[in-house]
Scaffold this active site. Structure first.
Site, PDB file in Angstrom:
ATOM      1  N   ASP A 463     -92.038  -1.597  56.691  1.00 15.24           N
ATOM      2  CA  ASP A 463     -91.668  -0.403  57.439  1.00 15.24           C
ATOM      3  C   ASP A 463     -92.613  -0.169  58.614  1.00 15.24           C
ATOM      4  OD1 ASP A 463     -90.148   2.187  57.600  1.00 15.24           O
ATOM      5  OD2 ASP A 463     -92.153   3.002  57.249  1.00 15.24           O
ATOM      6  N   GLU A 516     -89.380  -4.264  60.277  1.00 18.84           N
ATOM      7  CA  GLU A 516     -88.726  -3.214  61.046  1.00 18.84           C
ATOM      8  C   GLU A 516     -89.597  -3.010  62.281  1.00 18.84           C
ATOM      9  OE1 GLU A 516     -87.530   1.464  61.131  1.00 18.84           O
ATOM     10  OE2 GLU A 516     -89.424   0.733  60.339  1.00 18.84           O
TER      11      GLU A 516
END
Length: 788
Positions: A463, A516
């Protein structure tokens, strides 16, 4: 578990058994060692107990000689919880005339040493200290303590008779920041040590003046359980005999200023159910059944494999289900829809459910909201048995500021950067890790491998990578300082990500890491030995943003945004991409996917289906968030999850939603069966435009090729009209083309406009090709054709 107070009983003379066992109060539970305040103060309040009673001196058994008076400095440091070497003072040590014993047991009336055939009561030295010299030729290999309180008497092992339970190699690797199995060295480890069952507690806290263990086994008063410092590594250790699985604990840390803080274990493998915050002693017992899956998951590189992902927020997929209950429902649902993988939003322990798991406090503990770590293993095993890979969101970019967790853990910045500007995350009110500190980097790298090895996770989606890579991320001028080369790149974060990826891939064949990363950072999926970050795949945020802008426009305006759908092919092979329609796109006012579409309900669903058909045919892997597979119209909420009632036959429009779900099932089935759609995702030779410029028609036509050159023809039409006799050029070779999927089919809720007969190529040039076909384009639909 909550410790039970031992029954009140007058002590009887005790014969020391040859192989003493720890006293227990219930099966599998360690007996509490009451260094307890009065009952009114025994609430589990995570605070140090009240001050001990006024010192009492004297007593002592017959034949017990007085011990050397305890140095006032040692006494003060032990009582204050700031002693670095309690084992040097407490326990048994050779002394003139025998063996000197010293015990710290606040609130006790007496302490008696039981060794071989010797029974000797120690003298009370006040403040909970008891000591004496026993006429023994040497320190006994084993002895026990009988401790008497106001209302009970217990018999326990002395924690201070045990050697360190952590090896020199472990300490060396921790000091170098190279311990790839850090979870086996730090934290709470149930084990047998020197023939006695118990738990080894270890903690990295280099700035602490002292550390004690407090838990339900000592009524949250750690006075009697100070830990020892193991050299210059900053690691503290204590083996507690009789403490086993299920025990609840925290570390009582004396900070550099002398104040105390009770902290959850950063390496805890299990935690209390939030809002409780303590750690729980745990060990794995699950018997894995996925040996064949693990042996063959890496047989084919992921970028050359079908990879279709269903993103899930476990607590809200079916609210109220445990891990084991999920294991009976989730695998069958995902398998029926044909997804190859699930991606679990963060399962690491987090205090606030509204963060969806992205503000982690327990990096080594699956959230206890749905069960134990073994229960989570059971779910992963069940998914593997169904042929489904398990990806997990992993959050090494930041952590929350809760004062019982990692923030200023031992009284000074430890896991976070010492520079407040570098430590504070400007967007989320959290703290960023100090990637330049070897022990912190080790904590995170080991954590990545931990999930892969201990829970058989098949991939980590990392993330917020962009927030890690840039020193000026969301910061204004004056709020950041350039790196040593004058740039804005966070070189420490780059080195960390490279080390993490290299370590995960080396230790875990078949695992994939996914970034990401929302910028144009070069080489995200390039191998580390070629200067890249080393990820296997990267979320294509550009494709996601551009295509959603296009699809949100009224059809009459789409011709002005035609390049939003074609621009992705300009950079499609710069990285190995995943096309994500994730949770982030269906919350906070962004609307659910079907609700982004213009027009009436029929047109919204048709746009939704056509978009999914375009997405599955576009180069790259696919990811779809739960609820979008059946065109849920409402935004997702972690409070109630997907609107499953939309699929209930009693709901008059359920067919509208079941049709979309049937389409997703067929998309995955055809996708998996036709290598042209996935085998050459990262190769320019696997794609060719037929017509990428039909802006007036809102149409896109392209062909995909597998490794053998077999083609698949895809045509997406984003106008609400039927186009008859629509001519497009086609590759030479096939004698005819047949529909293999049409998103306008009646079974999906469409108008059932389709091409019934195979399309025969004609020697009519079109779109730069020698042959062409004419077809019927359904309204707001994507159609796939393959050679007959």
């Amino acid at each position: 578990m909550t410790a039970r107070k031992p029954s009140r009983k007058s002590p009887e003379p005790i014969e020391v058994p040859p192989a003493p066992q720890p006293v227990t109060t219930e099966v599998g539970a360690p007996a509490p060692d009451p260094v307890a305040p009065p009952p009114a103060k025994r609430a589990r309040a995570r605070k140090t107990a009240a001050a001990p009673p006024r010192p009492r001196r004297g007593g002592g058994g017959k034949g017990v000689l007085p011990a050397t008076a305890l140095d006032d400095g040692d006494r003060g440091r032990l009582l204050a919880g700031e002693h670095h070497a309690p084992h040097d003072v407490l326990g048994a040590h050779p002394a003139g005339g025998g063996v000197e014993f010293r015990v710290l047991r606040p609130f006790a009336h007496s302490v008696t040493v039981l060794a071989e055939e010797l029974r000797a009561e120690l003298q009370s030295d006040g403040d909970g200290f008891f000591s004496g010299v026993l006429p023994l030729p040497a320190v006994p290999a084993a002895y026990r303590l009988q401790v008497a309180y106001d209302d009970n008497t217990i018999e326990v092992e002395d924690p201070y008779r045990f050697l360190p339970a952590l090896g020199e190699l472990d300490l060396h690797l921790i000091g170098e920041g190279r311990h790839e199995e850090l979870w086996k060295a730090l934290g709470a480890q149930p084990m047998e040590h020197q023939g006695v069952p118990g738990t080894r507690f270890t903690l990295w806290a280099p700035n602490a003046r002292g550390v004690r263990v407090a838990g339900d086994f000592n009524y949250w008063d750690g006075t009697a359980f100070p830990m020892r410092s193991l050299g210059s590594t900053g690691v503290w250790e204590l083996f507690l005999p009789g403490v086993g699985e299920g025990a609840v604990y925290k570390f009582d840390i004396c900070r550099p200023d002398g104040s105390h803080t009770q902290r959850a274990d950063p390496m805890a493998r299990h935690a209390e159910v939030p809002p409780a915050t303590a750690s729980v002693v745990a060990a794995p017992h699950h018997a894995w059944q996925d040996g064949d899956w693990m042996a063959h998951r890496g047989d084919r590189p992921v970028h050359e494999s079908p990879f279709s992902v269903y993103e899930v927020h476990l607590p809200s997929w079916r609210p109220g289900l445990t891990y084991r209950q999920l294991a009976s429902q989730l695998p069958s649902y995902v398998r029926e829809l044909g997804f190859t993988h699930v991606e679990l939003m963060p399962v690491s322990e987090h205090p606030f459910g509204g963060s969806w798991g992205y503000q982690v406090t327990g990096f080594y503990a699956p959230t206890s909201r749905m069960g134990t770590p073994d229960d989570f293993r059971f779910l992963v095993d069940a998914l593997h048995a169904a042929g489904i890979g398990v990806l997990m969101d992993w959050v090494p970019a930041h952590f929350p500021r809760d004062d019982w967790a990692l923030a200023e853990f031992d009284g000074r910045p430890l896991y976070e950067h010492s520079d407040p500007n570098r430590a504070a995350h400007p967007d989320w009110g959290t703290l960023e890790f100090d990637y330049g500190r070897t022990e912190v980097r080790n904590f995170l790298v080991a954590n990545a491998t931990y999930w892969c090895e201990e829970f058989h996770i098949d991939g980590l989606r990392v993330d917020a990578v962009a927030s890690m890579l840039y020193l000026d991320y969301s910061r204004e001028d004056g709020q950041w300082s350039p790196n040593e080369h004058g740039g804005r790149e966070n070189l420490d974060a780059v080195a960390f990500l490279q080390e993490m990826n290299a370590t995960v891939y080396r230790r875990n064949p078949g695992v994939v890491t996914i970034a990401e990363e929302s910028t144009a950072w070069e080489g995200v999926t390039r191998p580390t030995d070629r200067g890249g970050l080393g990820f296997g795949l990267k979320w294509n945020m550009g494709w996601m943003h551009d295509s959603l802008v296009y699809i949100g426009k009224e059809p009459v305006h789409r011709k002005y945004h035609h390049d939003e759908m074609t621009f992705s092919m300009v950079y499609a092979y710069s990285e190995n991409y995943v096309l994500p329609i994730s949770h982030d796109e269906v919350v906070h006012g962004k609307q659910a996917l079907v609700s982004k579409m213009p027009g009436d309900w029929w047109q919204q669903r048709a746009n939704h289906r056509a978009y999914l058909g375009f997405m599955w045919a576009h180069p790259g892997k696919q990811l779809l968030f739960m609820g979008q597979e059946f065109a849920q119209g409402a935004e997702w909420s972690e409070g109630h999850g997907p609107d499953w009632w939309l699929l209930d036959p009693a709901y008059e429009a359920s067919g509208d939603h079941l049709g979309v779900r049937t389409l997703v099932k067929d998309l995955n089935a055809v996708y998996g069966a036709l290598p042209a759609l996935w085998q050459r995702d990262t190769s320019p030779e696997g794609f060719a435009w037929i017509d990428g410029g039909a802006a007036e028609d809102n149409a896109f036509a392209f062909v995909r090729y597998d490794a053998d050159g077999s083609p698949l023809l895809a045509v997406s039409h984003f106008s609400p009209v039927v186009r008859h006799d629509y001519r497009i050029g086609v590759p030479d070779g096939p004698e005819a083309w047949v529909e293999v999927l049409n998103t306008d089919a009646a079974r999906y809720g469409g108008g059932d406009v389709h091409n019934e007969e195979p399309l025969k190529p004609e020697a009519v040039p079109a779109h730069g090709r020698e042959t062409s076909v004419t077809l019927t384009l359904p309204p707001l639909a994507t159609v796939w054709f393959r050679p007959a």
